[in-house]
Design a protein around this motif. Structure first.
Motif, PDB file in Angstrom:
ATOM      1  N   ALA A   1      48.318   9.792  40.879  1.00  0.00           N
ATOM      2  CA  ALA A   1      49.366   9.201  40.120  1.00  0.00           C
ATOM      3  C   ALA A   1      49.135   7.626  40.758  1.00  0.00           C
ATOM      4  CB  ALA A   1      50.871   9.452  40.211  1.00  0.00           C
ATOM      5  N   ALA A   2      49.063   7.575  42.123  1.00  0.00           N
ATOM      6  CA  ALA A   2      48.914   6.215  42.553  1.00  0.00           C
ATOM      7  C   ALA A   2      47.483   5.571  42.175  1.00  0.00           C
ATOM      8  CB  ALA A   2      48.811   6.186  44.078  1.00  0.00           C
ATOM      9  N   GLU A   3      46.334   6.288  42.172  1.00  0.00           N
ATOM     10  CA  GLU A   3      45.216   5.780  41.547  1.00  0.00           C
ATOM     11  C   GLU A   3      45.124   5.220  40.244  1.00  0.00           C
ATOM     12  OE1 GLU A   3      41.959   5.224  43.266  1.00  0.00           O
ATOM     13  OE2 GLU A   3      43.368   5.503  44.878  1.00  0.00           O
ATOM     14  N   GLY A   4      46.031   5.953  39.409  1.00  0.00           N
ATOM     15  CA  GLY A   4      45.866   5.569  37.958  1.00  0.00           C
ATOM     16  C   GLY A   4      47.184   4.903  37.443  1.00  0.00           C
ATOM     17  N   GLY A   5      48.107   4.681  38.472  1.00  0.00           N
ATOM     18  CA  GLY A   5      49.118   3.668  38.141  1.00  0.00           C
ATOM     19  C   GLY A   5      50.200   4.565  36.993  1.00  0.00           C
ATOM     20  N   TYR A   6      50.449   5.872  37.279  1.00  0.00           N
ATOM     21  CA  TYR A   6      50.942   6.487  36.425  1.00  0.00           C
ATOM     22  C   TYR A   6      52.409   7.081  36.669  1.00  0.00           C
ATOM     23  CZ  TYR A   6      46.554   7.472  34.163  1.00  0.00           C
ATOM     24  OH  TYR A   6      45.212   7.264  33.585  1.00  0.00           O
ATOM     25  N   PHE A   7      52.874   6.245  37.649  1.00  0.00           N
ATOM     26  CA  PHE A   7      54.412   6.648  38.218  1.00  0.00           C
ATOM     27  C   PHE A   7      55.535   6.646  37.068  1.00  0.00           C
ATOM     28  CE2 PHE A   7      52.338   6.425  42.478  1.00  0.00           C
ATOM     29  CZ  PHE A   7      53.133   7.537  43.093  1.00  0.00           C
ATOM     30  N   LYS A   8      55.231   5.744  36.342  1.00  0.00           N
ATOM     31  CA  LYS A   8      56.312   5.508  35.229  1.00  0.00           C
ATOM     32  C   LYS A   8      56.252   6.483  34.095  1.00  0.00           C
ATOM     33  CE  LYS A   8      53.805   2.289  32.549  1.00  0.00           C
ATOM     34  NZ  LYS A   8      52.484   1.727  32.726  1.00  0.00           N
ATOM     35  N   ASP A   9      55.485   7.313  34.080  1.00  0.00           N
ATOM     36  CA  ASP A   9      55.106   8.268  32.809  1.00  0.00           C
ATOM     37  C   ASP A   9      55.640   9.614  33.133  1.00  0.00           C
ATOM     38  OD1 ASP A   9      53.461   6.763  31.503  1.00  0.00           O
ATOM     39  OD2 ASP A   9      51.524   7.437  32.603  1.00  0.00           O
ATOM     40  N   PHE A  10      56.272  10.099  32.040  1.00  0.00           N
ATOM     41  CA  PHE A  10      57.157  11.273  32.298  1.00  0.00           C
ATOM     42  C   PHE A  10      56.503  12.486  33.047  1.00  0.00           C
ATOM     43  CE2 PHE A  10      58.387  15.211  30.459  1.00  0.00           C
ATOM     44  CZ  PHE A  10      59.794  15.418  30.707  1.00  0.00           C
ATOM     45  N   PHE A  11      55.204  12.681  32.696  1.00  0.00           N
ATOM     46  CA  PHE A  11      54.698  13.552  33.184  1.00  0.00           C
ATOM     47  C   PHE A  11      54.361  13.809  34.691  1.00  0.00           C
ATOM     48  CE2 PHE A  11      50.967  11.181  32.252  1.00  0.00           C
ATOM     49  CZ  PHE A  11      50.305  11.343  33.556  1.00  0.00           C
ATOM     50  N   VAL A  12      54.541  12.714  35.330  1.00  0.00           N
ATOM     51  CA  VAL A  12      54.383  12.508  36.746  1.00  0.00           C
ATOM     52  C   VAL A  12      55.929  12.831  37.400  1.00  0.00           C
ATOM     53  CG1 VAL A  12      53.907  11.061  38.809  1.00  0.00           C
ATOM     54  CG2 VAL A  12      52.283  10.846  36.675  1.00  0.00           C
ATOM     55  N   GLN A  13      56.780  11.959  36.513  1.00  0.00           N
ATOM     56  CA  GLN A  13      58.081  12.321  37.144  1.00  0.00           C
ATOM     57  C   GLN A  13      58.514  13.939  37.045  1.00  0.00           C
ATOM     58  OE1 GLN A  13      60.324   9.495  34.912  1.00  0.00           O
ATOM     59  NE2 GLN A  13      59.383   7.747  35.769  1.00  0.00           N
ATOM     60  N   TRP A  14      58.202  14.526  36.134  1.00  0.00           N
ATOM     61  CA  TRP A  14      58.657  16.048  35.730  1.00  0.00           C
ATOM     62  C   TRP A  14      57.903  16.631  36.596  1.00  0.00           C
ATOM     63  CZ3 TRP A  14      55.975  20.361  34.633  1.00  0.00           C
ATOM     64  CH2 TRP A  14      56.638  21.329  34.363  1.00  0.00           C
ATOM     65  N   GLY A  15      56.431  16.383  37.217  1.00  0.00           N
ATOM     66  CA  GLY A  15      55.966  17.128  38.042  1.00  0.00           C
ATOM     67  C   GLY A  15      56.498  17.238  39.399  1.00  0.00           C
ATOM     68  N   ILE A  16      56.930  16.107  39.872  1.00  0.00           N
ATOM     69  CA  ILE A  16      57.492  15.627  41.073  1.00  0.00           C
ATOM     70  C   ILE A  16      58.753  16.663  41.303  1.00  0.00           C
ATOM     71  CG2 ILE A  16      58.464  14.047  42.585  1.00  0.00           C
ATOM     72  CD1 ILE A  16      56.069  12.160  41.784  1.00  0.00           C
ATOM     73  N   GLY A  17      59.455  16.441  40.016  1.00  0.00           N
ATOM     74  CA  GLY A  17      60.813  17.162  40.059  1.00  0.00           C
ATOM     75  C   GLY A  17      60.642  18.435  39.858  1.00  0.00           C
ATOM     76  N   ALA A  18      59.592  19.312  39.493  1.00  0.00           N
ATOM     77  CA  ALA A  18      59.342  20.696  39.339  1.00  0.00           C
ATOM     78  C   ALA A  18      58.893  21.250  40.953  1.00  0.00           C
ATOM     79  CB  ALA A  18      58.304  21.155  38.226  1.00  0.00           C
ATOM     80  N   ILE A  19      58.174  20.189  41.360  1.00  0.00           N
ATOM     81  CA  ILE A  19      57.875  20.516  42.935  1.00  0.00           C
ATOM     82  C   ILE A  19      59.066  20.453  43.834  1.00  0.00           C
ATOM     83  CG2 ILE A  19      56.467  19.952  45.011  1.00  0.00           C
ATOM     84  CD1 ILE A  19      54.578  18.988  42.969  1.00  0.00           C
ATOM     85  N   VAL A  20      60.083  19.622  43.467  1.00  0.00           N
ATOM     86  CA  VAL A  20      61.104  19.507  44.450  1.00  0.00           C
ATOM     87  C   VAL A  20      62.131  20.931  44.145  1.00  0.00           C
ATOM     88  CG1 VAL A  20      63.328  18.282  44.791  1.00  0.00           C
ATOM     89  CG2 VAL A  20      61.111  17.123  44.927  1.00  0.00           C
ATOM     90  N   VAL A  21      62.309  21.110  42.913  1.00  0.00           N
ATOM     91  CA  VAL A  21      63.040  22.369  42.260  1.00  0.00           C
ATOM     92  C   VAL A  21      62.375  23.707  42.903  1.00  0.00           C
ATOM     93  CG1 VAL A  21      63.866  23.796  40.340  1.00  0.00           C
ATOM     94  CG2 VAL A  21      64.153  21.304  40.537  1.00  0.00           C
ATOM     95  N   ILE A  22      61.323  23.775  42.891  1.00  0.00           N
ATOM     96  CA  ILE A  22      60.378  25.027  43.115  1.00  0.00           C
ATOM     97  C   ILE A  22      60.622  25.184  44.881  1.00  0.00           C
ATOM     98  CG2 ILE A  22      58.346  26.352  43.402  1.00  0.00           C
ATOM     99  CD1 ILE A  22      57.479  25.267  40.698  1.00  0.00           C
ATOM    100  N   GLY A  23      60.407  23.957  45.570  1.00  0.00           N
ATOM    101  CA  GLY A  23      60.571  24.105  46.934  1.00  0.00           C
ATOM    102  C   GLY A  23      61.849  24.370  47.355  1.00  0.00           C
ATOM    103  N   GLY A  24      62.767  23.820  46.665  1.00  0.00           N
ATOM    104  CA  GLY A  24      64.260  23.950  47.259  1.00  0.00           C
ATOM    105  C   GLY A  24      64.755  25.400  46.749  1.00  0.00           C
ATOM    106  N   LEU A  25      64.330  26.041  45.608  1.00  0.00           N
ATOM    107  CA  LEU A  25      64.661  27.443  45.373  1.00  0.00           C
ATOM    108  C   LEU A  25      63.814  28.355  46.402  1.00  0.00           C
ATOM    109  CD1 LEU A  25      64.463  27.754  41.487  1.00  0.00           C
ATOM    110  CD2 LEU A  25      66.423  27.747  42.934  1.00  0.00           C
TER     111      LEU A  25
END
Length: 116
Positions: free
Chosen positions: A33-57
């Motif tokens: 995401a840093a290399e492509g500048g994709y942090f503002k896109d939904f799929f990057v935010q959703w992926g980070i959120g999914a990783i946080v939720v899975i790790g938390g569970l």
């Protein structure tokens, strides 16, 4: 008699493999995401959120539950219970159970006005 070992293995897998894989996926995703500048896109935010939720569970539910199950089984085995001789529910389990729901019968014909 092998259930304590199974729960210990489950905990090791959750700690080492699942959490390790989450760190690798998060690191690779952040790099891409840093290399492509994709942090503002939904799929990057959703992926980070999914990783946080899975790790938390895994950390808040799966690991403590397997540890508690292992300790309960070891306690029961130490008390002399085997799977065949004295299989019963503990008092804490019985007190946490609710009464089973009463079955409800639905009639499609009665719901739309047809005789059932």
């Amino acid at each position: 008699r092998s259930l304590p070992l199974m729960h210990r293995i489950e905990r090791v897998i959750d700690r080492a493999l699942v959490n390790g894989a989450l760190v690798i996926v998060l690191g690779a995703g952040l790099y891409l995401a840093a290399e492509g500048g994709y942090f503002k896109d939904f799929f990057v935010q959703w992926g980070i959120g999914a990783i946080v939720v899975i790790g938390g569970l895994v950390g808040a539910v799966m690991i403590p539950t397997s540890k508690k199950a292992q300790e309960t089984i070891e306690r029961d085995l130490a008390a002399g219970c085997s799977a065949c001789s004295c299989w019963s529910r503990s008092s804490s389990w019985r007190s946490s159970r609710r009464a089973p729901p009463t079955p409800v019968r639905f009639s499609i014909g009665g719901a739309i006005g047809w005789p059932s």
